[in-house]
Design an enzyme around this catalytic site. Structure first.
Site, PDB file in Angstrom:
ATOM      1  N   ASP A   1      -9.576  -5.413  -4.516  1.00  0.00           N
ATOM      2  CA  ASP A   1      -9.056  -4.317  -3.699  1.00  0.00           C
ATOM      3  C   ASP A   1      -9.959  -3.092  -3.849  1.00  0.00           C
ATOM      4  OD1 ASP A   1      -7.577  -2.293  -2.446  1.00  0.00           O
ATOM      5  OD2 ASP A   1      -5.663  -3.049  -3.188  1.00  0.00           O
TER       6      ASP A   1
ATOM      7  N   SER B   1       0.829  -1.201   0.000  1.00  0.00           N
ATOM      8  CA  SER B   1       0.000   0.000   0.000  1.00  0.00           C
ATOM      9  C   SER B   1       0.872   1.263   0.000  1.00  0.00           C
ATOM     10  CB  SER B   1      -0.974  -0.041   1.183  1.00  0.00           C
ATOM     11  OG  SER B   1      -2.016   0.898   1.024  1.00  0.00           O
TER      12      SER B   1
ATOM     13  N   HIS C   1      -7.487  -5.844  -0.524  1.00  0.00           N
ATOM     14  CA  HIS C   1      -6.359  -4.964  -0.188  1.00  0.00           C
ATOM     15  C   HIS C   1      -5.569  -5.653   0.922  1.00  0.00           C
ATOM     16  CE1 HIS C   1      -4.278  -1.129  -0.282  1.00  0.00           C
ATOM     17  NE2 HIS C   1      -4.316  -1.078   1.034  1.00  0.00           N
TER      18      HIS C   1
END
Length: 228
Positions: free
Chosen positions: A158, A110, A190
């Site tokens: 995601d 991320s 995610h």
């Protein structure tokens, strides 16, 4: 460096350095399980889960840059301002591990992936490989990073960071002549789940196929990826 977690430190000279970078609102502990998986696959690697330097806007955890009111325009500047500290962190751990650039691998999830990807713009390469999980570039590069292979991993479900960012970036790097792989997992969200970590290890254990795009949906991680 003091808040980072050294997951593995070989007694002899390290063959590789793996630096793991967590997402916003998390901390170094979050990627320690990934570090343990890597240490099993690479027993002579120096492995560190790096903690971002600033308290998160979320009230807990840490971050490299603020995501409060973030936009496509101001994200670029925020990453640029955070990059000197990121570069210094990588260089400090490389010095600690006595490992050169070619044997250094940056693995980000991320926001950590954003920082790792954006570091490939650095005039002096920071690593031989960058692995971005559920990440993106703040802004697509105008040239490929010579000597750096980029690996993308992204869940198709995601809802935080659309997987299309990975497809766009991988195709863009390939068009620039860079070395890139991309694995899209249809059932992942995610996350850096067990399947992604298995794929990551496989990519790092083998010479990188040049400019490839793979789809891991239902297939064995060793399935040959399709060419872009």
């Amino acid at each position: 460096m003091s808040n980072s977690i050294t997951v593995a430190r070989p007694e002899s000279q390290a063959e590789q350095l793996f630096l793991l970078f967590h997402g916003v609102g998390s901390n170094a502990q979050d990627l320690v399980p990934m570090g343990h998986r890597l240490s099993t696959a690479f027993p002579r690697a120096f492995i560190v889960s790096v903690q971002a330097p600033y308290l998160s806007d979320f009230g807990s955890g840490f971050q490299w840059f603020s995501v409060r009111d973030v936009t496509e325009d101001n994200r670029v500047q925020r990453v640029r301002e955070a990059m000197p500290a990121f570069v210094q962190t990588v260089q400090a751990w490389r010095k600690e591990a006595h490992v050169d650039v070619a044997r250094t691998v940056l693995i980000g999830f991320s926001q950590g992936a954003i920082m790792a990807l954006e570091s490939t713009r650095n005039a002096s390469p920071l690593s031989g490989r960058v692995a971005a999980i559920a990440g993106r570039f703040a802004q697509l590069p105008t040239e490929s990073a010579p000597g750096t292979v980029v690996h993308f991993f992204h869940g198709k479900r995601d809802l935080v960071m659309p997987y299309t960012r990975t497809l766009e970036a991988a195709e863009h790097i390939a068009a620039l002549g860079g070395d890139v792989t991309a694995d899209i997992l249809p059932l992942a969200g995610h996350e850096a789940n067990a399947e992604i970590i298995t794929l990551l290890i496989e990519r790092l254990q083998n010479p990188a196929p040049m400019r490839r795009l793979g789809d891991a949906g239902g297939a064995s991680p060793s399935a040959a990826p399709k060419k872009l």
